[in-house]
Design an enzyme around this catalytic site. Structure first.
Site, PDB file in Angstrom:
ATOM      1  N   ASP A   1     -10.817   3.225   4.578  1.00  8.42           N
ATOM      2  CA  ASP A   1     -11.091   1.788   4.506  1.00  8.42           C
ATOM      3  C   ASP A   1     -12.598   1.522   4.424  1.00  8.42           C
ATOM      4  O   ASP A   1     -13.010   0.422   4.057  1.00  8.42           O
ATOM      5  CB  ASP A   1     -10.562   1.088   5.769  1.00  8.42           C
TER       6      ASP A   1
ATOM      7  N   GLN B   1      -4.164  -1.297   9.792  1.00  9.84           N
ATOM      8  CA  GLN B   1      -4.192  -2.628   9.193  1.00  9.84           C
ATOM      9  C   GLN B   1      -4.776  -3.640  10.178  1.00  9.84           C
ATOM     10  O   GLN B   1      -4.390  -3.688  11.349  1.00  9.84           O
ATOM     11  CB  GLN B   1      -2.776  -3.039   8.754  1.00  9.84           C
TER      12      GLN B   1
ATOM     13  N   LYS C   1       0.845  -1.211   0.000  1.00 12.25           N
ATOM     14  CA  LYS C   1       0.000   0.000   0.000  1.00 12.25           C
ATOM     15  C   LYS C   1       0.873   1.251   0.000  1.00 12.25           C
ATOM     16  O   LYS C   1       0.621   2.199  -0.749  1.00 12.25           O
ATOM     17  CB  LYS C   1      -0.940  -0.010   1.214  1.00 12.25           C
TER      18      LYS C   1
END
Ligand code: GUN
Length: 292
Positions: free
Chosen positions: A119, A96, A52
């Site tokens: 997200d 994450q 990412k």
């Protein structure tokens, strides 16, 4: 033999779009920035966040890489989120998952400012998605919709069967597929479904997101189906340099003979998750500029 859906190519186009929109912002002295938070040393998570961060940089965005040890307290992480929420130079926050067991994921996700929730995991983002209101869509489900569209797979009137009910993929994807403009009829299967094949054999579009290598075998697939494999399972392989190889939830070799479309692992859904993340970060930055 199935058409193999090229997630890398579609992702490349989306990343180009993200880079172009980033350049427009940068030209105005405004650089989109994402804070990428990793707690602990889960090897799969580390490889995801590294990918990412690399993609962000390649698109001209800033990535603020934050690493905390596995024994970090929930309070410390909440303190970091509060700082990032208040930081005008940060437009998106990504923590994450999974987090270490002693940290309640729900508390952390809920602490993120929904305006920075690229997200799409915050309850406000999930609510907006369910209601069809503007907001960030979760990256993997959104990427899957883009792949279906790019491959011209008919969703209207199709029976989509989603295997897996995670917050990250199964739940939001089932919801999105049932949207009026997509108009699939959706069945969600999970560990309590019993005879999985009974459901999967009815699927025009089969989405495997259970996290179990090779779960979907050829006998579970209707001839001519579109099969989307979300699984990224590490299976031991002594002949591989890293000692493992990636395997999806679908038995690719056998299913690709029967299906009309199939996504490979790697190179299918995975690259789309990152591409859609980049687009969410640009959007967060654009929104920020618009409201200044
Ligand atoms: N873990 C697995 N997929 C994801 C994702 O898309 N975002 C975050 N933050 N964690 C994940």
């Amino acid at each position: 033999m199935a058409i193999i859906i090229d997630g890398k190519e579609t992702a490349r186009k989306k990343r180009e779009e993200a880079a172009a929109r980033t350049a427009a912002l940068t030209g105005r002295g405004f650089v989109p920035a994402l804070a990428v938070v990793l707690v602990g040393e889960n090897p799969a998570s580390l490889s995801y966040v590294t990918a990412k961060e690399k993609a962000l940089t390649e698109a001209g965005m800033q990535s603020r890489d934050i690493r905390f040890p596995a024994d970090t307290s929930e309070e410390k992480l909440l303190g970091l989120i509060a700082e990032l929420n208040a930081d005008p130079l940060i437009h998106g926050i990504l923590v994450q998952l999974p987090l270490p067991k002693h940290i309640r994921e729900d508390r952390i996700i809920t602490a993120i400012d929904p305006a920075k929730d690229v997200d799409g995991f915050h309850p406000v983002s999930v609510g907006n998605m369910v209601l069809g209101r503007p907001g960030f869509l979760p990256c993997t489900p959104h990427g899957i919709l883009v792949l279906l569209e790019e491959s011209k797979i008919l969703t209207v009137g199709a029976h989509a069967v989603v295997v897996g009910r995670s917050n990250i993929v199964g739940k939001p994807l089932a919801n999105l597929l049932a949207r009026r403009e997509i108009n699939a009829t959706v069945t969600v299967c999970h560990t309590g479904s019993g005879d999985l094949g009974r459901y999967t054999r009815q699927a025009d579009i089969l989405i495997a997101a259970a996290g179990r290598a090779g779960l979907i075998t050829a006998d579970m697939v209707k001839p001519g189906a579109a099969v989307i494999d979300v699984g990224v399972n590490r299976v031991p392989d002594v002949s591989a340099q890293k000692g493992y190889r990636l395997k999806g939830d679908v038995d690719f070799e056998a299913v690709s003979v029967k299906a009309a479309y199939i996504t490979p692992v790697p190179g299918g859904v995975g690259p789309m998750t990152i591409a859609m993340l980049l687009l969410n970060v640009v959007e967060a930055a654009e929104n920020c500029l618009a409201h200044r």
